[in-house]
Design an enzyme around this catalytic site. Sequence first.
Site, PDB file in Angstrom:
ATOM      1  N   LYS A  44     -51.609 -32.144   7.942  1.00  0.00           N
ATOM      2  CA  LYS A  44     -51.700 -32.219   6.470  1.00  0.00           C
ATOM      3  C   LYS A  44     -53.037 -31.656   5.984  1.00  0.00           C
ATOM      4  O   LYS A  44     -53.333 -31.635   4.793  1.00  0.00           O
ATOM      5  CB  LYS A  44     -51.560 -33.665   5.988  1.00  0.00           C
ATOM      6  CG  LYS A  44     -50.192 -34.283   6.263  1.00  0.00           C
ATOM      7  CD  LYS A  44     -49.908 -35.518   5.426  1.00  0.00           C
ATOM      8  CE  LYS A  44     -50.840 -36.642   5.612  1.00  0.00           C
ATOM      9  NZ  LYS A  44     -50.417 -37.868   4.923  1.00  0.00           N
ATOM     10  N   LYS A  46     -55.989 -33.016   6.637  1.00  0.00           N
ATOM     11  CA  LYS A  46     -56.875 -34.137   6.299  1.00  0.00           C
ATOM     12  C   LYS A  46     -57.585 -34.632   7.556  1.00  0.00           C
ATOM     13  O   LYS A  46     -57.004 -34.652   8.637  1.00  0.00           O
ATOM     14  CB  LYS A  46     -56.059 -35.315   5.747  1.00  0.00           C
ATOM     15  CG  LYS A  46     -55.533 -35.141   4.325  1.00  0.00           C
ATOM     16  CD  LYS A  46     -54.961 -36.471   3.822  1.00  0.00           C
ATOM     17  CE  LYS A  46     -54.773 -36.449   2.316  1.00  0.00           C
ATOM     18  NZ  LYS A  46     -54.385 -37.756   1.766  1.00  0.00           N
TER      19      LYS A  46
HETATM   20  N1  C2G Z   1     -52.078 -42.847  -4.612  1.00  0.00           N
HETATM   21  C1  C2G Z   1     -52.043 -43.302  -5.924  1.00  0.00           C
HETATM   22  N2  C2G Z   1     -53.166 -43.244  -6.687  1.00  0.00           N
HETATM   23  C2  C2G Z   1     -54.328 -42.764  -6.168  1.00  0.00           C
HETATM   24  C3  C2G Z   1     -54.372 -42.317  -4.836  1.00  0.00           C
HETATM   25  C4  C2G Z   1     -53.224 -42.368  -4.062  1.00  0.00           C
HETATM   26  O1  C2G Z   1     -50.987 -43.756  -6.419  1.00  0.00           O
HETATM   27  N3  C2G Z   1     -55.425 -42.729  -6.966  1.00  0.00           N
HETATM   28  C5  C2G Z   1     -50.840 -42.902  -3.828  1.00  0.00           C
HETATM   29  C6  C2G Z   1     -50.355 -41.525  -3.385  1.00  0.00           C
HETATM   30  O2  C2G Z   1     -49.615 -40.889  -4.431  1.00  0.00           O
HETATM   31  C7  C2G Z   1     -49.472 -41.880  -2.182  1.00  0.00           C
HETATM   32  C8  C2G Z   1     -50.192 -43.108  -1.591  1.00  0.00           C
HETATM   33  O3  C2G Z   1     -51.058 -43.625  -2.627  1.00  0.00           O
HETATM   34  O4  C2G Z   1     -48.161 -42.257  -2.608  1.00  0.00           O
HETATM   35  C9  C2G Z   1     -51.014 -42.772  -0.362  1.00  0.00           C
HETATM   36  O5  C2G Z   1     -51.919 -41.744  -0.710  1.00  0.00           O
HETATM   37  P1  C2G Z   1     -52.497 -40.819   0.481  1.00  0.00           P
HETATM   38  O6  C2G Z   1     -53.031 -41.682   1.545  1.00  0.00           O
HETATM   39  O7  C2G Z   1     -53.332 -39.751  -0.148  1.00  0.00           O
HETATM   40  O8  C2G Z   1     -51.121 -40.180   1.028  1.00  0.00           O
HETATM   41  P2  C2G Z   1     -50.783 -38.641   1.261  1.00  0.00           P
HETATM   42  O9  C2G Z   1     -51.859 -37.980   2.007  1.00  0.00           O
HETATM   43  O10 C2G Z   1     -50.344 -38.121  -0.062  1.00  0.00           O
HETATM   44  O11 C2G Z   1     -49.555 -38.755   2.308  1.00  0.00           O
HETATM   45  O12 C2G Z   1     -45.230 -37.836   3.997  1.00  0.00           O
HETATM   46  C10 C2G Z   1     -45.986 -38.240   2.864  1.00  0.00           C
HETATM   47  C11 C2G Z   1     -47.471 -38.164   3.129  1.00  0.00           C
HETATM   48  O13 C2G Z   1     -47.799 -38.856   4.325  1.00  0.00           O
HETATM   49  C12 C2G Z   1     -48.233 -38.739   1.941  1.00  0.00           C
END
Ligand code: C2G
Length: 131
Positions: A44, A46
């Site tokens: 991803k 990250k």
């Molecule tokens: N999130 C949120 N508000 C934020 C930050 C994050 O609502 N200020 C939500 C994201 O939209 C996501 C969840 O928290 O639904 C987890 O965020 P991340 O850890 O950044 O996940 P991500 O890297 O988007 O991974 O297969 C799907 C991926 O694994 C999602």
Amino acid sequence: MKRVMTYGTFDLLHYGHINLLRRAKSFGDYLIVGLSTNEFNAVKGKTCYFSYDERKQLLEAIRYVDLVIPETCWEQKIDDIQRYGVDVFVMGDDWKGRFDFLSDYCEIVYLPRTPEISTTKIKKEIGLETV
Ligand code: C2G
């Protein structure tokens, strides 16, 4: 028993993550979180501050979370939904539309992100990330 599923990295756990998990849980009785492994995070683009085990431990301490499983690839969601009998798939709306293909298997919900906060912002502000 209505089962809800979501996926994410959840690094440097913050209130935006908690807001998402609390709202996700409200769609059912049991919330499963597919937690991205460090290897999948590399896919991803990250890199995590906390290890998978540390991030898993943090998530398991949250009252809204019932089960944490590893997310190792993009392609596991349909299998997961079928294996765990998931009724509702929930993601933040930065993913809006990206998982609509799962609507053959369960309800899809995209929730508004919590503004202002992000793992990237935290990293920048504590000097972990230069870019
Ligand atoms: N999130 C949120 N508000 C934020 C930050 C994050 O609502 N200020 C939500 C994201 O939209 C996501 C969840 O928290 O639904 C987890 O965020 P991340 O850890 O950044 O996940 P991500 O890297 O988007 O991974 O297969 C799907 C991926 O694994 C999602």
